[in-house]
Design a protein around this motif. Structure first.
Motif, PDB file in Angstrom:
ATOM      1  N   ARG A 155       3.838  -1.346  17.768  1.00 45.63           N
ATOM      2  CA  ARG A 155       2.783  -0.605  17.077  1.00 45.63           C
ATOM      3  C   ARG A 155       3.209  -0.243  15.657  1.00 45.63           C
ATOM      4  NH1 ARG A 155      -1.800  -1.162  17.575  1.00 45.63           N
ATOM      5  NH2 ARG A 155      -2.601   0.968  17.589  1.00 45.63           N
ATOM      6  N   VAL A 156       4.503  -0.022  15.465  1.00 44.60           N
ATOM      7  CA  VAL A 156       4.998   0.179  14.100  1.00 44.60           C
ATOM      8  C   VAL A 156       4.768  -1.093  13.292  1.00 44.60           C
ATOM      9  CG1 VAL A 156       7.042   0.582  12.677  1.00 44.60           C
ATOM     10  CG2 VAL A 156       6.701   1.900  14.783  1.00 44.60           C
ATOM     11  N   LEU A 157       5.064  -2.233  13.892  1.00 44.39           N
ATOM     12  CA  LEU A 157       4.867  -3.507  13.207  1.00 44.39           C
ATOM     13  C   LEU A 157       3.406  -3.701  12.819  1.00 44.39           C
ATOM     14  CD1 LEU A 157       6.029  -6.214  12.228  1.00 44.39           C
ATOM     15  CD2 LEU A 157       5.541  -7.140  14.509  1.00 44.39           C
ATOM     16  N   ASP A 158       2.476  -3.334  13.703  1.00 44.82           N
ATOM     17  CA  ASP A 158       1.055  -3.441  13.363  1.00 44.82           C
ATOM     18  C   ASP A 158       0.754  -2.706  12.059  1.00 44.82           C
ATOM     19  OD1 ASP A 158       0.504  -4.866  15.680  1.00 44.82           O
ATOM     20  OD2 ASP A 158      -0.072  -3.083  16.825  1.00 44.82           O
ATOM     21  N   THR A 159       1.342  -1.515  11.918  1.00 52.13           N
ATOM     22  CA  THR A 159       1.099  -0.694  10.736  1.00 52.13           C
ATOM     23  C   THR A 159       1.760  -1.311   9.506  1.00 52.13           C
ATOM     24  OG1 THR A 159       1.162   1.203  12.238  1.00 52.13           O
ATOM     25  CG2 THR A 159       1.131   1.685   9.897  1.00 52.13           C
ATOM     26  N   VAL A 160       2.970  -1.803   9.671  1.00 52.63           N
ATOM     27  CA  VAL A 160       3.691  -2.424   8.559  1.00 52.63           C
ATOM     28  C   VAL A 160       2.962  -3.678   8.062  1.00 52.63           C
ATOM     29  CG1 VAL A 160       5.823  -3.638   7.938  1.00 52.63           C
ATOM     30  CG2 VAL A 160       5.931  -1.499   9.233  1.00 52.63           C
ATOM     31  N   LEU A 161       2.475  -4.496   8.981  1.00 46.85           N
ATOM     32  CA  LEU A 161       1.798  -5.734   8.581  1.00 46.85           C
ATOM     33  C   LEU A 161       0.566  -5.440   7.732  1.00 46.85           C
ATOM     34  CD1 LEU A 161       2.002  -7.877  11.854  1.00 46.85           C
ATOM     35  CD2 LEU A 161       3.546  -7.875   9.884  1.00 46.85           C
ATOM     36  N   ARG A 162      -0.155  -4.365   8.059  1.00 46.26           N
ATOM     37  CA  ARG A 162      -1.325  -4.000   7.263  1.00 46.26           C
ATOM     38  C   ARG A 162      -0.898  -3.417   5.911  1.00 46.26           C
ATOM     39  NH1 ARG A 162      -6.229  -1.525   8.487  1.00 46.26           N
ATOM     40  NH2 ARG A 162      -6.272  -2.814  10.366  1.00 46.26           N
ATOM     41  N   ALA A 163       0.175  -2.627   5.915  1.00 48.13           N
ATOM     42  CA  ALA A 163       0.592  -1.922   4.704  1.00 48.13           C
ATOM     43  C   ALA A 163       1.255  -2.825   3.680  1.00 48.13           C
ATOM     44  CB  ALA A 163       1.552  -0.783   5.067  1.00 48.13           C
ATOM     45  N   ALA A 164       1.736  -3.977   4.095  1.00 50.15           N
ATOM     46  CA  ALA A 164       2.403  -4.908   3.174  1.00 50.15           C
ATOM     47  C   ALA A 164       2.115  -6.329   3.635  1.00 50.15           C
ATOM     48  CB  ALA A 164       3.907  -4.647   3.148  1.00 50.15           C
ATOM     49  N   GLY A 165       1.008  -6.863   3.144  1.00 50.97           N
ATOM     50  CA  GLY A 165       0.588  -8.191   3.575  1.00 50.97           C
ATOM     51  C   GLY A 165      -0.089  -8.956   2.459  1.00 50.97           C
ATOM     52  N   PRO A 166      -0.678 -10.092   2.771  1.00 50.19           N
ATOM     53  CA  PRO A 166      -1.274 -10.957   1.752  1.00 50.19           C
ATOM     54  C   PRO A 166      -2.251 -10.215   0.846  1.00 50.19           C
ATOM     55  CG  PRO A 166      -1.200 -12.092   3.864  1.00 50.19           C
ATOM     56  CD  PRO A 166      -0.783 -10.680   4.132  1.00 50.19           C
ATOM     57  N   ARG A 167      -2.085 -10.421  -0.442  1.00 52.96           N
ATOM     58  CA  ARG A 167      -2.900  -9.708  -1.426  1.00 52.96           C
ATOM     59  C   ARG A 167      -4.380 -10.017  -1.253  1.00 52.96           C
ATOM     60  NH1 ARG A 167      -0.422 -11.504  -5.468  1.00 52.96           N
ATOM     61  NH2 ARG A 167       1.130  -9.863  -5.609  1.00 52.96           N
ATOM     62  N   ASP A 168      -4.718 -11.240  -0.883  1.00 50.80           N
ATOM     63  CA  ASP A 168      -6.133 -11.605  -0.795  1.00 50.80           C
ATOM     64  C   ASP A 168      -6.801 -11.071   0.472  1.00 50.80           C
ATOM     65  OD1 ASP A 168      -4.865 -13.248   1.002  1.00 50.80           O
ATOM     66  OD2 ASP A 168      -5.623 -15.131   0.185  1.00 50.80           O
ATOM     67  N   LEU A 169      -6.046 -10.389   1.328  1.00 48.98           N
ATOM     68  CA  LEU A 169      -6.636  -9.796   2.533  1.00 48.98           C
ATOM     69  C   LEU A 169      -6.784  -8.283   2.420  1.00 48.98           C
ATOM     70  CD1 LEU A 169      -4.840 -11.774   5.409  1.00 48.98           C
ATOM     71  CD2 LEU A 169      -7.064 -12.237   4.331  1.00 48.98           C
TER      72      LEU A 169
ATOM     73  N   LEU B 158       0.839  -1.193   0.000  1.00 51.91           N
ATOM     74  CA  LEU B 158       0.000   0.000   0.000  1.00 51.91           C
ATOM     75  C   LEU B 158       0.875   1.244   0.000  1.00 51.91           C
ATOM     76  CD1 LEU B 158      -2.710  -0.922   2.666  1.00 51.91           C
ATOM     77  CD2 LEU B 158      -2.652  -1.485   0.224  1.00 51.91           C
ATOM     78  N   GLU B 159       0.441   2.280  -0.722  1.00 48.91           N
ATOM     79  CA  GLU B 159       1.150   3.544  -0.723  1.00 48.91           C
ATOM     80  C   GLU B 159       0.162   4.680  -0.977  1.00 48.91           C
ATOM     81  OE1 GLU B 159       4.024   3.981  -3.814  1.00 48.91           O
ATOM     82  OE2 GLU B 159       2.619   3.515  -5.416  1.00 48.91           O
ATOM     83  N   PRO B 160       0.427   5.877  -0.441  1.00 54.46           N
ATOM     84  CA  PRO B 160      -0.449   7.016  -0.724  1.00 54.46           C
ATOM     85  C   PRO B 160      -0.302   7.457  -2.173  1.00 54.46           C
ATOM     86  CG  PRO B 160       1.479   7.720   0.522  1.00 54.46           C
ATOM     87  CD  PRO B 160       1.535   6.227   0.470  1.00 54.46           C
TER      88      PRO B 160
ATOM     89  N   SER C  40      -8.373  -4.848   1.849  1.00 51.64           N
ATOM     90  CA  SER C  40      -9.763  -4.398   1.906  1.00 51.64           C
ATOM     91  C   SER C  40     -10.162  -3.678   0.632  1.00 51.64           C
ATOM     92  CB  SER C  40      -9.952  -3.453   3.101  1.00 51.64           C
ATOM     93  OG  SER C  40      -9.270  -2.225   2.861  1.00 51.64           O
ATOM     94  N   SER C  41     -11.473  -3.515   0.430  1.00 51.14           N
ATOM     95  CA  SER C  41     -11.954  -2.817  -0.759  1.00 51.14           C
ATOM     96  C   SER C  41     -11.452  -1.377  -0.784  1.00 51.14           C
ATOM     97  CB  SER C  41     -13.480  -2.847  -0.805  1.00 51.14           C
ATOM     98  OG  SER C  41     -14.039  -2.282   0.378  1.00 51.14           O
ATOM     99  N   HIS C  42     -11.369  -0.739   0.387  1.00 50.44           N
ATOM    100  CA  HIS C  42     -10.838   0.632   0.427  1.00 50.44           C
ATOM    101  C   HIS C  42      -9.382   0.661  -0.008  1.00 50.44           C
ATOM    102  CE1 HIS C  42      -9.675   4.603   1.867  1.00 50.44           C
ATOM    103  NE2 HIS C  42      -8.691   4.021   2.545  1.00 50.44           N
TER     104      HIS C  42
ATOM    105  N   PHE D  62       2.966   6.841  12.547  1.00 50.53           N
ATOM    106  CA  PHE D  62       2.507   5.603  11.930  1.00 50.53           C
ATOM    107  C   PHE D  62       1.007   5.527  12.168  1.00 50.53           C
ATOM    108  CE2 PHE D  62       6.992   4.982  12.328  1.00 50.53           C
ATOM    109  CZ  PHE D  62       7.340   4.189  11.241  1.00 50.53           C
ATOM    110  N   VAL D  63       0.255   5.607  11.067  1.00 49.42           N
ATOM    111  CA  VAL D  63      -1.196   5.759  11.143  1.00 49.42           C
ATOM    112  C   VAL D  63      -1.870   4.461  10.723  1.00 49.42           C
ATOM    113  CG1 VAL D  63      -3.184   7.053  10.274  1.00 49.42           C
ATOM    114  CG2 VAL D  63      -0.991   8.224  10.684  1.00 49.42           C
ATOM    115  N   LEU D  64      -2.787   3.982  11.568  1.00 49.20           N
ATOM    116  CA  LEU D  64      -3.517   2.755  11.297  1.00 49.20           C
ATOM    117  C   LEU D  64      -5.006   3.027  11.494  1.00 49.20           C
ATOM    118  CD1 LEU D  64      -3.191  -0.287  10.615  1.00 49.20           C
ATOM    119  CD2 LEU D  64      -3.060  -0.719  13.084  1.00 49.20           C
ATOM    120  N   ASP D  65      -5.779   2.814  10.449  1.00 50.00           N
ATOM    121  CA  ASP D  65      -7.228   3.047  10.487  1.00 50.00           C
ATOM    122  C   ASP D  65      -7.558   4.463  10.942  1.00 50.00           C
ATOM    123  OD1 ASP D  65      -7.942   0.475   9.570  1.00 50.00           O
ATOM    124  OD2 ASP D  65      -7.760  -0.344  11.608  1.00 50.00           O
ATOM    125  N   GLY D  66      -6.801   5.431  10.436  1.00 49.19           N
ATOM    126  CA  GLY D  66      -7.093   6.825  10.709  1.00 49.19           C
ATOM    127  C   GLY D  66      -6.673   7.321  12.085  1.00 49.19           C
ATOM    128  N   GLU D  67      -5.964   6.504  12.844  1.00 48.20           N
ATOM    129  CA  GLU D  67      -5.495   6.892  14.170  1.00 48.20           C
ATOM    130  C   GLU D  67      -3.981   6.745  14.252  1.00 48.20           C
ATOM    131  OE1 GLU D  67      -7.434   8.055  16.540  1.00 48.20           O
ATOM    132  OE2 GLU D  67      -9.390   7.650  15.618  1.00 48.20           O
TER     133      GLU D  67
END
Length: 271
Positions: free
Chosen positions: A241-255, A70-72, A257-259, A153-158
């Motif tokens: 908490r950085v890891l939480d953000t990284v895992l969402r930003a670069a993870g399995p393609r089939d996971l 994911l990237e902006p 979200s539509s957004h 490091f922003v996750l789900d707008g927080e």
């Protein structure tokens, strides 16, 4: 595999952030693998693979390992209202930037394909090199002074984790404490994130800073830039908490979200 905590795949170029994230991932039972060769990537294919490292190594591993990045959007900073940037910024090409005759700050929107720096004029910019050419996208900004800069490091707008990383343009890292400036940075971040809801991926890094007006000396909070967590230094931010953000930003393609599908890095962008 059911119950598999997954894999953190990293590039061969190891940094202090790589080490911190690897330790945090291992503490969660994740395997940590360095992508030193195609065989290392193939060995983890089929599992829940996440990535931390540079975009070029990521381009070689993403399809084989099945993760999405994911990237902006390149023009996100340009589209912000002036109250959030406090300076003139435009998105253009390197060839157009060559024609600039005044001092400007120039950087790529996300990659580190050319040095982000103040250039006396466009003639000082690179004319070519590894991964850049006349059509390379660049952000051109008027030169301003940031009294302090913070990485969020922003996750789900927080804001999930944060750190100061520079003072007056020099690297000066510190964890966030009880200082007035730290609190103001977070307050500005919350206002910004509320205003730009939906325009960023669910996991992103946003840098903010305190801009000094050269004429009046007044200080205003402003956005420095937005970037990819999977290629961002953590500085003094809490590694878990950085890891939480990284895992969402670069993870399995089939996971994804539509957004976030609208923010998946394309193959062309990774080359």
């Amino acid at each position: 595999m059911t119950g598999d905590p997954g894999v953190l795949l990293t590039s061969a170029q190891q940094t202090s952030t790589t080490a911190l994230l690897a330790r945090a991932a291992a503490g969660r039972g994740m395997d940590v693998t360095v992508s030193t060769a195609p065989e290392a990537i193939d060995a983890v294919a089929g599992r829940a693979v996440h990535w931390y490292g540079g975009p070029r190594a990521a381009a070689q591993a993403a399809d084989r390992a099945g993760f999405a990045l994911l990237e902006p959007a390149d023009d996100w900073l340009v589209r912000l209202p002036g109250e959030y940037t406090r300076r003139r910024i435009e998105l253009t090409t390197l060839s157009e930037a060559w024609e600039i005759t005044r001092p400007v700050f120039v950087k790529p929107p996300s990659d580190k394909s050319l040095p982000a720096a103040v250039y006396a004029d466009g003639s000082r910019l690179p004319r070519g090199g590894d991964g850049i050419g006349p059509g390379t996208a660049v952000l051109v900004s008027e030169v301003v002074t940031f009294a302090a800069e913070y990485r969020l490091f922003v996750l789900d707008g927080e804001v999930a984790a944060a750190s100061r990383y520079a003072v007056y343009g020099r690297l000066d890292t510190a964890p966030l404490g009880d200082g007035t400036r730290d609190a103001d940075a977070l307050r500005f971040a919350r206002r910004l994130l509320g205003a730009v809801a939906g325009t960023l991926p669910s996991a992103v890094t946003v840098d903010v800073g305190l801009v000094q007006d050269p004429d009046t000396g007044a200080e205003h909070w402003a956005v420095v830039e937005a970037n990819m967590p999977w290629f961002s230094h953590s500085y003094c931010a809490e590694p878990g908490r950085v890891l939480d953000t990284v895992l969402r930003a670069a993870g399995p393609r089939d996971l994804v979200s539509s957004h976030d599908l609208g923010f998946v890095r394309t193959a062309a962008a990774t080359v």
